[in-house]
Design a protein around this motif. Sequence first.
Motif, PDB file in Angstrom:
ATOM      1  N   ASP A 132     -52.650 114.272  51.165  1.00 17.14           N
ATOM      2  CA  ASP A 132     -53.701 113.370  51.622  1.00 17.14           C
ATOM      3  C   ASP A 132     -53.331 112.782  52.981  1.00 17.14           C
ATOM      4  O   ASP A 132     -52.145 112.702  53.327  1.00 17.14           O
ATOM      5  CB  ASP A 132     -53.903 112.228  50.619  1.00 17.14           C
ATOM      6  CG  ASP A 132     -54.483 112.721  49.300  1.00 17.14           C
ATOM      7  OD1 ASP A 132     -55.060 113.821  49.289  1.00 17.14           O
ATOM      8  OD2 ASP A 132     -54.345 112.002  48.290  1.00 17.14           O
ATOM      9  N   GLY A 134     -50.672 113.425  45.662  1.00 14.27           N
ATOM     10  CA  GLY A 134     -51.368 113.102  46.905  1.00 14.27           C
ATOM     11  C   GLY A 134     -50.543 113.300  48.147  1.00 14.27           C
ATOM     12  O   GLY A 134     -50.799 112.643  49.173  1.00 14.27           O
ATOM     13  N   TRP A 160     -52.311 110.096  55.791  1.00 12.87           N
ATOM     14  CA  TRP A 160     -51.333 109.038  55.582  1.00 12.87           C
ATOM     15  C   TRP A 160     -51.982 107.706  55.251  1.00 12.87           C
ATOM     16  O   TRP A 160     -51.463 106.938  54.426  1.00 12.87           O
ATOM     17  CB  TRP A 160     -50.447 108.883  56.816  1.00 12.87           C
ATOM     18  CG  TRP A 160     -51.139 108.286  58.012  1.00 12.87           C
ATOM     19  CD1 TRP A 160     -51.772 108.947  59.007  1.00 12.87           C
ATOM     20  CD2 TRP A 160     -51.291 106.885  58.291  1.00 12.87           C
ATOM     21  NE1 TRP A 160     -52.307 108.076  59.919  1.00 12.87           N
ATOM     22  CE2 TRP A 160     -52.017 106.792  59.512  1.00 12.87           C
ATOM     23  CE3 TRP A 160     -50.886 105.711  57.669  1.00 12.87           C
ATOM     24  CZ2 TRP A 160     -52.351 105.579  60.082  1.00 12.87           C
ATOM     25  CZ3 TRP A 160     -51.211 104.502  58.250  1.00 12.87           C
ATOM     26  CH2 TRP A 160     -51.929 104.428  59.439  1.00 12.87           C
ATOM     27  N   HIS A 195     -53.623 103.669  48.839  1.00  5.26           N
ATOM     28  CA  HIS A 195     -53.358 103.797  47.399  1.00  5.26           C
ATOM     29  C   HIS A 195     -52.063 103.079  47.029  1.00  5.26           C
ATOM     30  O   HIS A 195     -51.976 102.439  45.971  1.00  5.26           O
ATOM     31  CB  HIS A 195     -53.264 105.270  47.007  1.00  5.26           C
ATOM     32  CG  HIS A 195     -54.578 105.986  47.086  1.00  5.26           C
ATOM     33  ND1 HIS A 195     -54.695 107.360  47.135  1.00  5.26           N
ATOM     34  CD2 HIS A 195     -55.860 105.512  47.113  1.00  5.26           C
ATOM     35  CE1 HIS A 195     -55.970 107.702  47.189  1.00  5.26           C
ATOM     36  NE2 HIS A 195     -56.693 106.594  47.166  1.00  5.26           N
ATOM     37  N   TRP A 196     -51.069 103.173  47.909  1.00  3.44           N
ATOM     38  CA  TRP A 196     -49.786 102.517  47.645  1.00  3.44           C
ATOM     39  C   TRP A 196     -49.938 101.004  47.634  1.00  3.44           C
ATOM     40  O   TRP A 196     -49.394 100.321  46.763  1.00  3.44           O
ATOM     41  CB  TRP A 196     -48.790 102.958  48.717  1.00  3.44           C
ATOM     42  CG  TRP A 196     -47.454 102.298  48.632  1.00  3.44           C
ATOM     43  CD1 TRP A 196     -46.587 102.322  47.583  1.00  3.44           C
ATOM     44  CD2 TRP A 196     -46.823 101.497  49.639  1.00  3.44           C
ATOM     45  NE1 TRP A 196     -45.452 101.605  47.876  1.00  3.44           N
ATOM     46  CE2 TRP A 196     -45.565 101.092  49.135  1.00  3.44           C
ATOM     47  CE3 TRP A 196     -47.187 101.121  50.931  1.00  3.44           C
ATOM     48  CZ2 TRP A 196     -44.687 100.305  49.875  1.00  3.44           C
ATOM     49  CZ3 TRP A 196     -46.311 100.336  51.670  1.00  3.44           C
ATOM     50  CH2 TRP A 196     -45.078  99.931  51.139  1.00  3.44           C
ATOM     51  N   LYS A 229     -42.530 108.727  55.315  1.00  4.55           N
ATOM     52  CA  LYS A 229     -43.252 109.992  55.322  1.00  4.55           C
ATOM     53  C   LYS A 229     -42.715 110.952  56.373  1.00  4.55           C
ATOM     54  O   LYS A 229     -42.864 112.176  56.248  1.00  4.55           O
ATOM     55  CB  LYS A 229     -44.746 109.745  55.564  1.00  4.55           C
ATOM     56  CG  LYS A 229     -45.440 109.061  54.399  1.00  4.55           C
ATOM     57  CD  LYS A 229     -45.301 109.877  53.125  1.00  4.55           C
ATOM     58  CE  LYS A 229     -45.927 109.178  51.929  1.00  4.55           C
ATOM     59  NZ  LYS A 229     -45.708 109.950  50.670  1.00  4.55           N
ATOM     60  N   GLN A 233     -52.920 107.646  51.607  1.00  6.25           N
ATOM     61  CA  GLN A 233     -51.733 107.421  50.787  1.00  6.25           C
ATOM     62  C   GLN A 233     -51.270 105.972  50.890  1.00  6.25           C
ATOM     63  O   GLN A 233     -50.865 105.375  49.884  1.00  6.25           O
ATOM     64  CB  GLN A 233     -50.607 108.361  51.232  1.00  6.25           C
ATOM     65  CG  GLN A 233     -50.924 109.834  51.071  1.00  6.25           C
ATOM     66  CD  GLN A 233     -49.756 110.694  51.482  1.00  6.25           C
ATOM     67  OE1 GLN A 233     -48.620 110.487  51.033  1.00  6.25           O
ATOM     68  NE2 GLN A 233     -50.000 111.680  52.343  1.00  6.25           N
ATOM     69  N   TYR A 234     -51.331 105.428  52.107  1.00 10.21           N
ATOM     70  CA  TYR A 234     -50.914 104.039  52.301  1.00 10.21           C
ATOM     71  C   TYR A 234     -51.814 103.074  51.525  1.00 10.21           C
ATOM     72  O   TYR A 234     -51.329 102.138  50.879  1.00 10.21           O
ATOM     73  CB  TYR A 234     -50.933 103.687  53.783  1.00 10.21           C
ATOM     74  CG  TYR A 234     -50.694 102.217  54.077  1.00 10.21           C
ATOM     75  CD1 TYR A 234     -49.418 101.674  54.014  1.00 10.21           C
ATOM     76  CD2 TYR A 234     -51.751 101.364  54.391  1.00 10.21           C
ATOM     77  CE1 TYR A 234     -49.195 100.325  54.264  1.00 10.21           C
ATOM     78  CE2 TYR A 234     -51.538 100.013  54.649  1.00 10.21           C
ATOM     79  CZ  TYR A 234     -50.262  99.505  54.588  1.00 10.21           C
ATOM     80  OH  TYR A 234     -50.049  98.175  54.830  1.00 10.21           O
TER      81      TYR A 234
END
Length: 319
Positions: A59, A56, A61, A67-68, A28, A64-65
């Motif tokens: 969004d 996203g 971090w 969701h990943w 990122k 995002q993490y």
Amino acid sequence: MWKTILRRVLLMIPELVILSVVIFLLAKLMPGDPFTGMVTPQTSPKAIEALRIKAGVYDPWYVQYWHWIVRMFHGDLGMSYQFKTPVGSLILSRMGNTIWLSLLTLILSYTLAIPLGLVAGRYENSKLDKAIMIYTFVAYAIPAFVFYMLGIWLFGYKLQLFPTSGSVSVDAIGTVSYLLSRLDHMILPACLMALLSVTTVVQYLRSEVIDNKNQDYVKTARAKGVPEKQIFTRHIFRNSLLPIAAFLGYSITGLLGGSIFIEQIFNYPGMGLLFMDSILNRDYSVITALVLLYGTLTLIGSLLSDIILSLVDPRVRIG
């Protein structure tokens, strides 16, 4: 032993979590985003912005993490923005090429390194030993990309013995022709990688042979009249190879990660070339998946080396 292996595997879980967080944050922090390269005079800024919002990008971090990670546990590593295909399928399509290249390199490396190390150690300070040491010093000092380029120029263009790009010829028809073509494309990069990767094993094995020659059990065997050849094969040779066996796990994972440069230079369609292309194109989903894969392989290699050492040497037990 098995309890210790299980404990080591469980300890890998927090290590992988920390590794995944670091990888995600570093990805990122890279300038730009996967949609930066899509900006052209014909592209609507509003359309690009809509894609960023949908993906996203804005969004926090940690959101995002999360969701990943959730998608990853469901087998979804994301979509490659560069190739427009799922990341998992993309990596699997390249993994076979890298594994076969690394396997051939590993076989050639140990086939070359073990005899050189044993000869250098047995005939210490001889002309042959000095020649082998000079070779290892030169191989260790020369930049890899320079050595690879020289190999391509000499064996690929000057002598025209091997192909210099790709993994298989387009005119390879039939199973036998296909396999021979794949082998032909792997020989040159594998040999070049092997010639550079033998330095550590040769020097370490030489040191082990020299050290074992001066051990008390060797002196005792000589005092009892045991033939020198038998002393070397049954005592020095066997004991000197034990630490080298422990390197095997690291060597396997190291070659999988170290194939990045050779694949880039030879345009060999493996995971290394995919990794470099993904960095150049800001394909974050592929970058994070590959780095996490390489990190996981490194941890597995450490565990594998301990297991191999405990199996080949009954005196060493990890549990």
